[in-house]
Design an enzyme around this catalytic site. Structure first.
Site, PDB file in Angstrom:
ATOM      1  N   TYR A 145      13.824 -34.423 -14.486  1.00  0.00           N
ATOM      2  CA  TYR A 145      12.355 -34.325 -14.432  1.00  0.00           C
ATOM      3  C   TYR A 145      11.850 -34.287 -12.998  1.00  0.00           C
ATOM      4  O   TYR A 145      12.558 -34.669 -12.061  1.00  0.00           O
ATOM      5  CB  TYR A 145      11.703 -35.506 -15.177  1.00  0.00           C
ATOM      6  CG  TYR A 145      11.911 -36.852 -14.521  1.00  0.00           C
ATOM      7  CD1 TYR A 145      11.058 -37.294 -13.516  1.00  0.00           C
ATOM      8  CD2 TYR A 145      12.974 -37.673 -14.895  1.00  0.00           C
ATOM      9  CE1 TYR A 145      11.258 -38.518 -12.894  1.00  0.00           C
ATOM     10  CE2 TYR A 145      13.176 -38.898 -14.283  1.00  0.00           C
ATOM     11  CZ  TYR A 145      12.318 -39.318 -13.288  1.00  0.00           C
ATOM     12  OH  TYR A 145      12.517 -40.512 -12.657  1.00  0.00           O
TER      13      TYR A 145
ATOM     14  N   LYS B 296       0.829  -1.204   0.000  1.00  0.00           N
ATOM     15  CA  LYS B 296       0.000   0.000   0.000  1.00  0.00           C
ATOM     16  C   LYS B 296       0.868   1.261   0.000  1.00  0.00           C
ATOM     17  O   LYS B 296       0.655   2.174  -0.794  1.00  0.00           O
ATOM     18  CB  LYS B 296      -0.926  -0.026   1.229  1.00  0.00           C
ATOM     19  CG  LYS B 296      -1.887   1.124   1.269  1.00  0.00           C
ATOM     20  CD  LYS B 296      -2.837   1.013   2.451  1.00  0.00           C
ATOM     21  CE  LYS B 296      -3.920  -0.006   2.172  1.00  0.00           C
ATOM     22  NZ  LYS B 296      -4.913  -0.109   3.233  1.00  0.00           N
TER      23      LYS B 296
ATOM     24  N   ARG C  66      -3.747  -1.652  -5.978  1.00  0.00           N
ATOM     25  CA  ARG C  66      -2.913  -2.840  -5.814  1.00  0.00           C
ATOM     26  C   ARG C  66      -3.265  -3.825  -6.913  1.00  0.00           C
ATOM     27  O   ARG C  66      -4.342  -3.744  -7.499  1.00  0.00           O
ATOM     28  CB  ARG C  66      -3.137  -3.477  -4.429  1.00  0.00           C
ATOM     29  CG  ARG C  66      -4.572  -3.887  -4.198  1.00  0.00           C
ATOM     30  CD  ARG C  66      -4.788  -4.380  -2.775  1.00  0.00           C
ATOM     31  NE  ARG C  66      -6.210  -4.539  -2.516  1.00  0.00           N
ATOM     32  CZ  ARG C  66      -6.732  -4.714  -1.307  1.00  0.00           C
ATOM     33  NH1 ARG C  66      -5.961  -4.717  -0.256  1.00  0.00           N
ATOM     34  NH2 ARG C  66      -8.023  -4.874  -1.155  1.00  0.00           N
TER      35      ARG C  66
ATOM     36  N   GLY D  65      -8.149  -7.245   4.688  1.00  0.00           N
ATOM     37  CA  GLY D  65      -8.944  -7.345   5.902  1.00  0.00           C
ATOM     38  C   GLY D  65      -8.278  -8.081   7.054  1.00  0.00           C
ATOM     39  O   GLY D  65      -8.876  -8.261   8.102  1.00  0.00           O
TER      40      GLY D  65
ATOM     41  N   CYS E  27      10.277 -38.130  -7.295  1.00  0.00           N
ATOM     42  CA  CYS E  27       8.901 -38.627  -7.364  1.00  0.00           C
ATOM     43  C   CYS E  27       8.185 -38.532  -6.017  1.00  0.00           C
ATOM     44  O   CYS E  27       7.080 -39.028  -5.861  1.00  0.00           O
ATOM     45  CB  CYS E  27       8.852 -40.046  -7.918  1.00  0.00           C
ATOM     46  SG  CYS E  27       9.687 -41.239  -6.872  1.00  0.00           S
TER      47      CYS E  27
ATOM     48  N   SER F 292      15.836 -41.823  -8.805  1.00  0.00           N
ATOM     49  CA  SER F 292      14.642 -41.001  -8.588  1.00  0.00           C
ATOM     50  C   SER F 292      14.543 -40.714  -7.092  1.00  0.00           C
ATOM     51  O   SER F 292      14.470 -41.646  -6.280  1.00  0.00           O
ATOM     52  CB  SER F 292      13.402 -41.755  -9.067  1.00  0.00           C
ATOM     53  OG  SER F 292      12.269 -40.983  -8.779  1.00  0.00           O
TER      54      SER F 292
ATOM     55  N   ARG G 133      -3.460   2.911   8.762  1.00  0.00           N
ATOM     56  CA  ARG G 133      -3.768   1.605   8.157  1.00  0.00           C
ATOM     57  C   ARG G 133      -2.529   0.738   8.065  1.00  0.00           C
ATOM     58  O   ARG G 133      -1.419   1.233   7.927  1.00  0.00           O
ATOM     59  CB  ARG G 133      -4.275   1.777   6.723  1.00  0.00           C
ATOM     60  CG  ARG G 133      -5.548   2.539   6.570  1.00  0.00           C
ATOM     61  CD  ARG G 133      -5.768   2.790   5.088  1.00  0.00           C
ATOM     62  NE  ARG G 133      -6.623   3.921   4.878  1.00  0.00           N
ATOM     63  CZ  ARG G 133      -7.896   3.833   4.516  1.00  0.00           C
ATOM     64  NH1 ARG G 133      -8.457   2.667   4.330  1.00  0.00           N
ATOM     65  NH2 ARG G 133      -8.619   4.912   4.342  1.00  0.00           N
TER      66      ARG G 133
ATOM     67  N   HIS H  62     -16.231  -8.188   1.542  1.00  0.00           N
ATOM     68  CA  HIS H  62     -15.148  -9.007   2.086  1.00  0.00           C
ATOM     69  C   HIS H  62     -15.276 -10.439   1.592  1.00  0.00           C
ATOM     70  O   HIS H  62     -14.320 -11.051   1.115  1.00  0.00           O
ATOM     71  CB  HIS H  62     -15.205  -8.965   3.616  1.00  0.00           C
ATOM     72  CG  HIS H  62     -14.209  -9.880   4.252  1.00  0.00           C
ATOM     73  ND1 HIS H  62     -14.536 -11.145   4.672  1.00  0.00           N
ATOM     74  CD2 HIS H  62     -12.895  -9.735   4.492  1.00  0.00           C
ATOM     75  CE1 HIS H  62     -13.465 -11.729   5.160  1.00  0.00           C
ATOM     76  NE2 HIS H  62     -12.452 -10.887   5.076  1.00  0.00           N
TER      77      HIS H  62
ATOM     78  N   MET I  74      -5.568  -7.249   8.782  1.00  0.00           N
ATOM     79  CA  MET I  74      -4.988  -6.423   9.841  1.00  0.00           C
ATOM     80  C   MET I  74      -5.877  -5.207  10.092  1.00  0.00           C
ATOM     81  O   MET I  74      -6.934  -5.077   9.497  1.00  0.00           O
ATOM     82  CB  MET I  74      -3.575  -6.025   9.465  1.00  0.00           C
ATOM     83  CG  MET I  74      -2.629  -7.213   9.561  1.00  0.00           C
ATOM     84  SD  MET I  74      -0.973  -6.803   9.097  1.00  0.00           S
ATOM     85  CE  MET I  74      -1.125  -6.517   7.375  1.00  0.00           C
TER      86      MET I  74
HETATM   87  C1  PEP Z   1       8.949 -41.450  -1.508  1.00  0.00           C
HETATM   88  O1  PEP Z   1       9.341 -42.022  -0.506  1.00  0.00           O
HETATM   89  O2  PEP Z   1       9.183 -40.260  -1.744  1.00  0.00           O
HETATM   90  C2  PEP Z   1       8.113 -42.156  -2.496  1.00  0.00           C
HETATM   91  C3  PEP Z   1       7.748 -41.572  -3.609  1.00  0.00           C
HETATM   92  O3  PEP Z   1       7.692 -43.400  -2.161  1.00  0.00           O
HETATM   93  P1  PEP Z   1       6.470 -43.702  -1.183  1.00  0.00           P
HETATM   94  O4  PEP Z   1       5.773 -42.439  -0.888  1.00  0.00           O
HETATM   95  O5  PEP Z   1       5.641 -44.696  -1.900  1.00  0.00           O
HETATM   96  O6  PEP Z   1       7.184 -44.305  -0.018  1.00  0.00           O
END
Ligand code: PEP
Ligand code: MG
Length: 908
Positions: free
Chosen positions: A885, A32, A376, A112, A865, A798, A103, A490, A114
């Site tokens: 990835y 602000k 804003r 809203g 993963c 992975s 303010r 709001h 604060m």
């Molecule tokens: C992990 O441990 O990050 C994983 C992907 O395997 P899980 O969650 O199946 O143990």
């Protein structure tokens, strides 16, 4: 020349087309404050004022009130003088008084959350001066009673004592209205307002034991400290946690000369947006009220009027108001004050072009003069976010990279949620109509109090109007319904920010909090009754309405295409079935990063064979059961390979502890014993045998495959045979076989030998072959440390950051829920490490594992993963660590694609 920043100022002045700061100083001045300074430079009429920096707030939190005030006092005194000079009036003067507003303003907008105090500087003498100066006694006393009310609530803690209580000041006003047989605040006479001031002050004295402060300077310091305190108030803390904003950001305090929208028919106040915050449509829109002040519009006390003629016409259509009545009773600002509208329209255009983003502005008209109080970047829904970015790009206001960077990846999630089925909507019984305040489809059970939103799995929070206190409940509820308040109330603003369905201002609803019920005409709905809201039309529907998957807009596809253009890191998905794989592929997944094979064993027809395998006493018995499972697994894999048609598919061998598969209830144990022709005791013994103290650290992962190699053999055979079957059908399959929970080199070698050996057996049998990879999860800290060794044999890594987080912190994934919330509350942890990757600790292991692995094998394919693979901050970390990835659940694939592009753009 020294700039203001070099001098390390605590207070930054603005007004009269000049300022000490500008919009680049957002972290120091708050959003602000920075924008007020910038508007001042742009020549936009903002009331003169100053900003006390966020650093002062941080110092206050450390050193307390006295030291902080002593530190900033000379600068504040000088800044007040500056306002006095510009405005031509004097703070605390009884003849020509200057009144101010105080303010909050953090570096990000927290609508809203604060506190604010208006009309500061009034006392029993000054009010007389104000009356004389404005020649408006009523206005002066009304401002005074509003000031005591606001200051009392914010600074002196005069709040309702429980949720069923009403505000102590409201109670006094209601009492007077009853006595005088009037209904509206506007009906109070000057005498009434004077009585109210007296009674309010009396109430303050009774409750706090102190007189209401009369010295304007005491009032000012009280308000400044209260704003600092509101940074650590419940609402702000909750909001900060929701958005992961750190506590040490602090809030700035903006002190500004008051301007008045409540000085009669040629005054007013309003809120406007340069584009539609719900849909993203490029239309100027907003709401205003004549003869009203400050928060009246957003608080939804009166249902406001539309700024533009178009908006007014659209509103009238929904409200079923005919044109004659609309013009007479609900005129737009464009029609009522064309000159003011033209000026405002000019500013909105100028500000949007200047900030190159949709603006949310507040304005006040004081006796025919327009003042802009704030601008804003406007909060918006996910759909509006995407449309606005693409539209700004097409109009060449921003570049492709800027379009991508202005998006909040997590908000894409909203676009993927179900919408009402059009067939079901046709049959739906619409009971009332409100304003389409925030789009979406919500079905749930009615609740009337925010702190009861979690009473049902799906709840619809129904309020006369919402207040910032309701934030947590609004977040939990599936949808929000209010009887009062317009599109800028709001409820509407907050709901759009959350991407939550909201219908506001449904005047036909008669809400009875005490009875926990809602009346529409002669029909009464009670707490727990089902109701549905269509946030795109404002329809309120009785009962449940079926939903369907949404169709994604053209703009969404354009954004995703643009993201891929700027992103070299691939996004894969975690999918265990052909259906999930297809969903993810449609969202743009470039392969599967994790198929958890265990989920396939839980289906009814398989669990029996699985249990038979586990209960078998001999290798022969186990192999027999595995033979039964083999065709089922093969079919599963064929389905997944087919869905991914030529994209890489990582399949993980069996991972969870075996006790998860055996029955723990007596009845099921009996069934199993009968099925297998063994005694109940034998089943019970085996179940007891498999029980472990720490199953997460027990007999699981590759420890299973290494103790029961037949399992690895069967799974490998199923994968390779499935791939060969597809090859025969002309479909390419690219399996990547992944060994879980490896901690030592030998563990990997043992499994690899079985996998490669079994694959070769199948190739020999079939006289055919395919290419495949053998790699490992990196989820045990030890594995990351010996990654150079493992990479001698592994084709890919992975990172399983779920287990890696568990084992690095020593927090059990199953039990951390008992203490994590407390740790987060106390600030011992700033975020949940299972949700947002801990870059400081766990992240180091990811870096070490990647670096050491690639030292041995420079082209080693590395991905992630764990759940973190779809979380924007963690995706950025993965990009910076040079992973090939990230892999995440299907619905997070678009989020990860955008995050990956943003990471790359930021890094470049
Ligand atoms: C992990 O441990 O990050 C994983 C992907 O395997 P899980 O969650 O199946 O143990
Ligand atoms: Mg794991």
């Amino acid at each position: 020349m020294e700039t203001a920043q070099d001098l390390k100022m605590n207070v930054y002045k603005f007004g009269n087309k000049t300022a000490d700061g500008n919009s680049k100083l957002r972290n120091l001045l708050g959003g602000k404050g920075a924008n007020l300074a910038e508007m001042s430079w742009l020549g936009i009429p903002v009331p003169a004022g100053f900003t006390i920096t966020t650093e002062v707030c941080t110092q206050y939190n450390q050193y307390g009130q006295e030291e902080t005030i002593a530190m900033i006092k000379p600068e504040v005194e000088e800044a007040i003088k500056n306002i006095e000079e510009i405005m031509g009036s004097t703070f605390g003067d009884k003849d020509n008084p200057l009144l101010i507003s105080v303010r909050s303003g953090a570096r990000v907008s927290m609508p809203g959350m604060m506190d604010t105090v208006l009309n500061l500087g009034l006392n029993d003498e000054v009010v007389l001066g104000l009356a004389a100066k404005t020649n408006n006694e009523r206005f002066a006393w009304d401002s005074y009673r509003r000031f005591i009310q606001m200051y009392g609530g914010v600074v002196l803690g005069m709040k309702p004592e429980s949720k069923d209580d009403i505000d102590p000041f409201e109670e006094i006003m209601e009492h007077l209205k009853d006595k005088r047989h009037i209904e509206l605040d506007t009906e109070f006479t000057v005498q009434d307002l004077q009585d109210l001031v007296y009674d309010f002050k009396d109430a303050v004295k009774k409750r706090t034991g102190h007189d209401f402060p009369t010295d304007p300077w005491d009032q000012l310091w009280g308000a400044v400290i209260a704003v600092f305190n509101s940074w650590n108030g419940d609402r702000a803390v909750y909001y900060r946690k929701m958005h992961n904003y750190p506590a040490d950001w602090g809030t700035a305090v903006n002190v500004q000369a008051m301007v008045y929208g409540n000085m009669g028919e040629n005054s007013g106040t309003g809120v406007c947006f340069t584009r539609d915050a719900g849909t993203g449509e490029n239309v100027f829109n907003g709401e205003y009220l004549i003869d009203a002040q400050g928060e009246d519009v957003v608080a939804g006390v009166r249902t406001p009027l539309q700024i533009t003629k178009l908006g007014s016409e659209r509103w009238a259509e929904l409200a079923k108001v005919d044109e004659e009545e609309r013009v007479a009773n609900y005129p737009s600002l464009e029609e009522k004050m064309p000159e003011i509208f033209k000026e405002l329209d000019g500013y909105q255009d100028k500000l949007e072009k200047h900030y190159r983003d949709m603006q949310d502005m507040e304005f006040t008209i004081q006796e025919g003069k327009l003042w802009i109080l704030q601008t804003r970047n406007g909060k918006r829904t996910g759909a509006a976010m995407v449309k606005i970015a693409i539209d700004l790009l097409k109009s060449k206001m921003i570049s492709e990279k800027e379009a991508l960077l202005m998006l909040e990846p997590n908000k894409l999630d909203e676009l993927l949620h179900p919408v009402f089925d059009t067939g079901a909507l046709k049959r739906a019984h619409v009971i009332a109509q409100g304003l389409p305040a925030s789009p979406g489809a919500a079905t749930g059970q009615l609740v009337f109090f925010a702190d009861e939103a979690n009473k049902y799995k799906n709840s619809i929070l129904c309020r006369i109007e919402t207040s910032p206190e309701d934030l947590e409940g609004m977040n939990i509820a599936k949808g929000i319904l209010t009887a009062r308040g317009g599109m800028t109330s709001h409820a509407a603003v907050v709901a759009r920010g959350m991407g939550k369905c909201c219908v506001s201002g449904a005047g036909a609803l008669k809400i009875n909090y005490k009875g926990r019920s809602l009346r529409v005409g002669d029909k009464v709905y009670h707490e727990g009754d089902w109701i549905s809201l269509n946030g795109s039309t404002g329809n309120i529907i009785e009962g449940k309405v079926a939903t369907v998957e949404p169709e994604l807009s053209g703009e969404f596809a354009e954004i995703m295409e643009l993201a891929d253009k700027y992103s070299k890191m691939k996004v894969r998905t975690n999918a265990d079935s052909p259906k999930d794989a297809l969903v993810a592929k449609n969202f743009g997944a470039q392969g599967i990063g994790l198929t958890r094979t265990e989920h396939m064993f839980f289906e009814v027809d398989r669990i029996r064979a699985m249990r038979e395998m586990i209960l078998a006493e001999t290798v022969k018995g186990r192999k027999h059961a595995l033979e039964e499972l083999l065709p089922m697994q093969r079919k599963d894999f064929e389905g997944i390979f087919e869905a991914m048609a030529g994209l890489p598919v990582t399949i993980r061998l069996l991972d969870p502890p075996l006790h998860e598969f055996v029955p723990h209830q007596l009845a099921t144990q009996k069934d199993l014993a009968e099925d297998m022709h063994i005694s109940l005791q034998a089943v019970k013994n085996k179940v007891a045998d498999l029980s472990e103290f720490n199953p997460m650290l027990g007999h699981r992962g590759c420890r299973l495959g290494n103790t029961y190699p037949e399992i690895t053999e069967m799974q490998t055979r199923a994968i390779i045979e499935a791939a060969l079957n597809l090859k025969e059908r002309g479909i390419e399959a690219k399996p990547e076989i992944m060994i879980p929970l490896v901690g030592t080199y030998a563990e990997f070698l043992e499994q690899e030998k079985i996998i490669r050996g079994t694959a070769q057996d199948v190739f020999d049998e079939r006289n055919d072959s395919i290419e495949f990879m053998v790699g490992t999860m990196m989820e045990i800290p030890r594995a990351t440390l010996i990654a150079d060794k493992i990479a001698e044999r592994a084709d890919f890594f992975s990172f399983g950051t779920n287990d890696l987080t568990q084992m690095t912190y020593g927090y059990s994934r199953d039990d951390a829920g008992k203490f994590l919330p407390i740790y987060l509350d106390k600030g011992i942890l700033t975020s949940d490490p299972f949700e947002i990757l801990d870059q400081e600790g766990v992240g180091q292991l990811v870096e070490i594992g990647t670096e050491r692995g690639r030292k041995t094998k420079p082209n080693l394919k590395v991905g992630i993963c764990g759940e973190h693979g779809g979380e924007p901050n963690s995706v950025e970390f993965c990009y910076n660590t040079d992973l090939d990835y990230v892999s995440c659940s299907p619905f997070r694939v678009p989020i990860a694609r955008l995050s990956a592009a943003q990471a790359q753009i930021k890094a470049s």
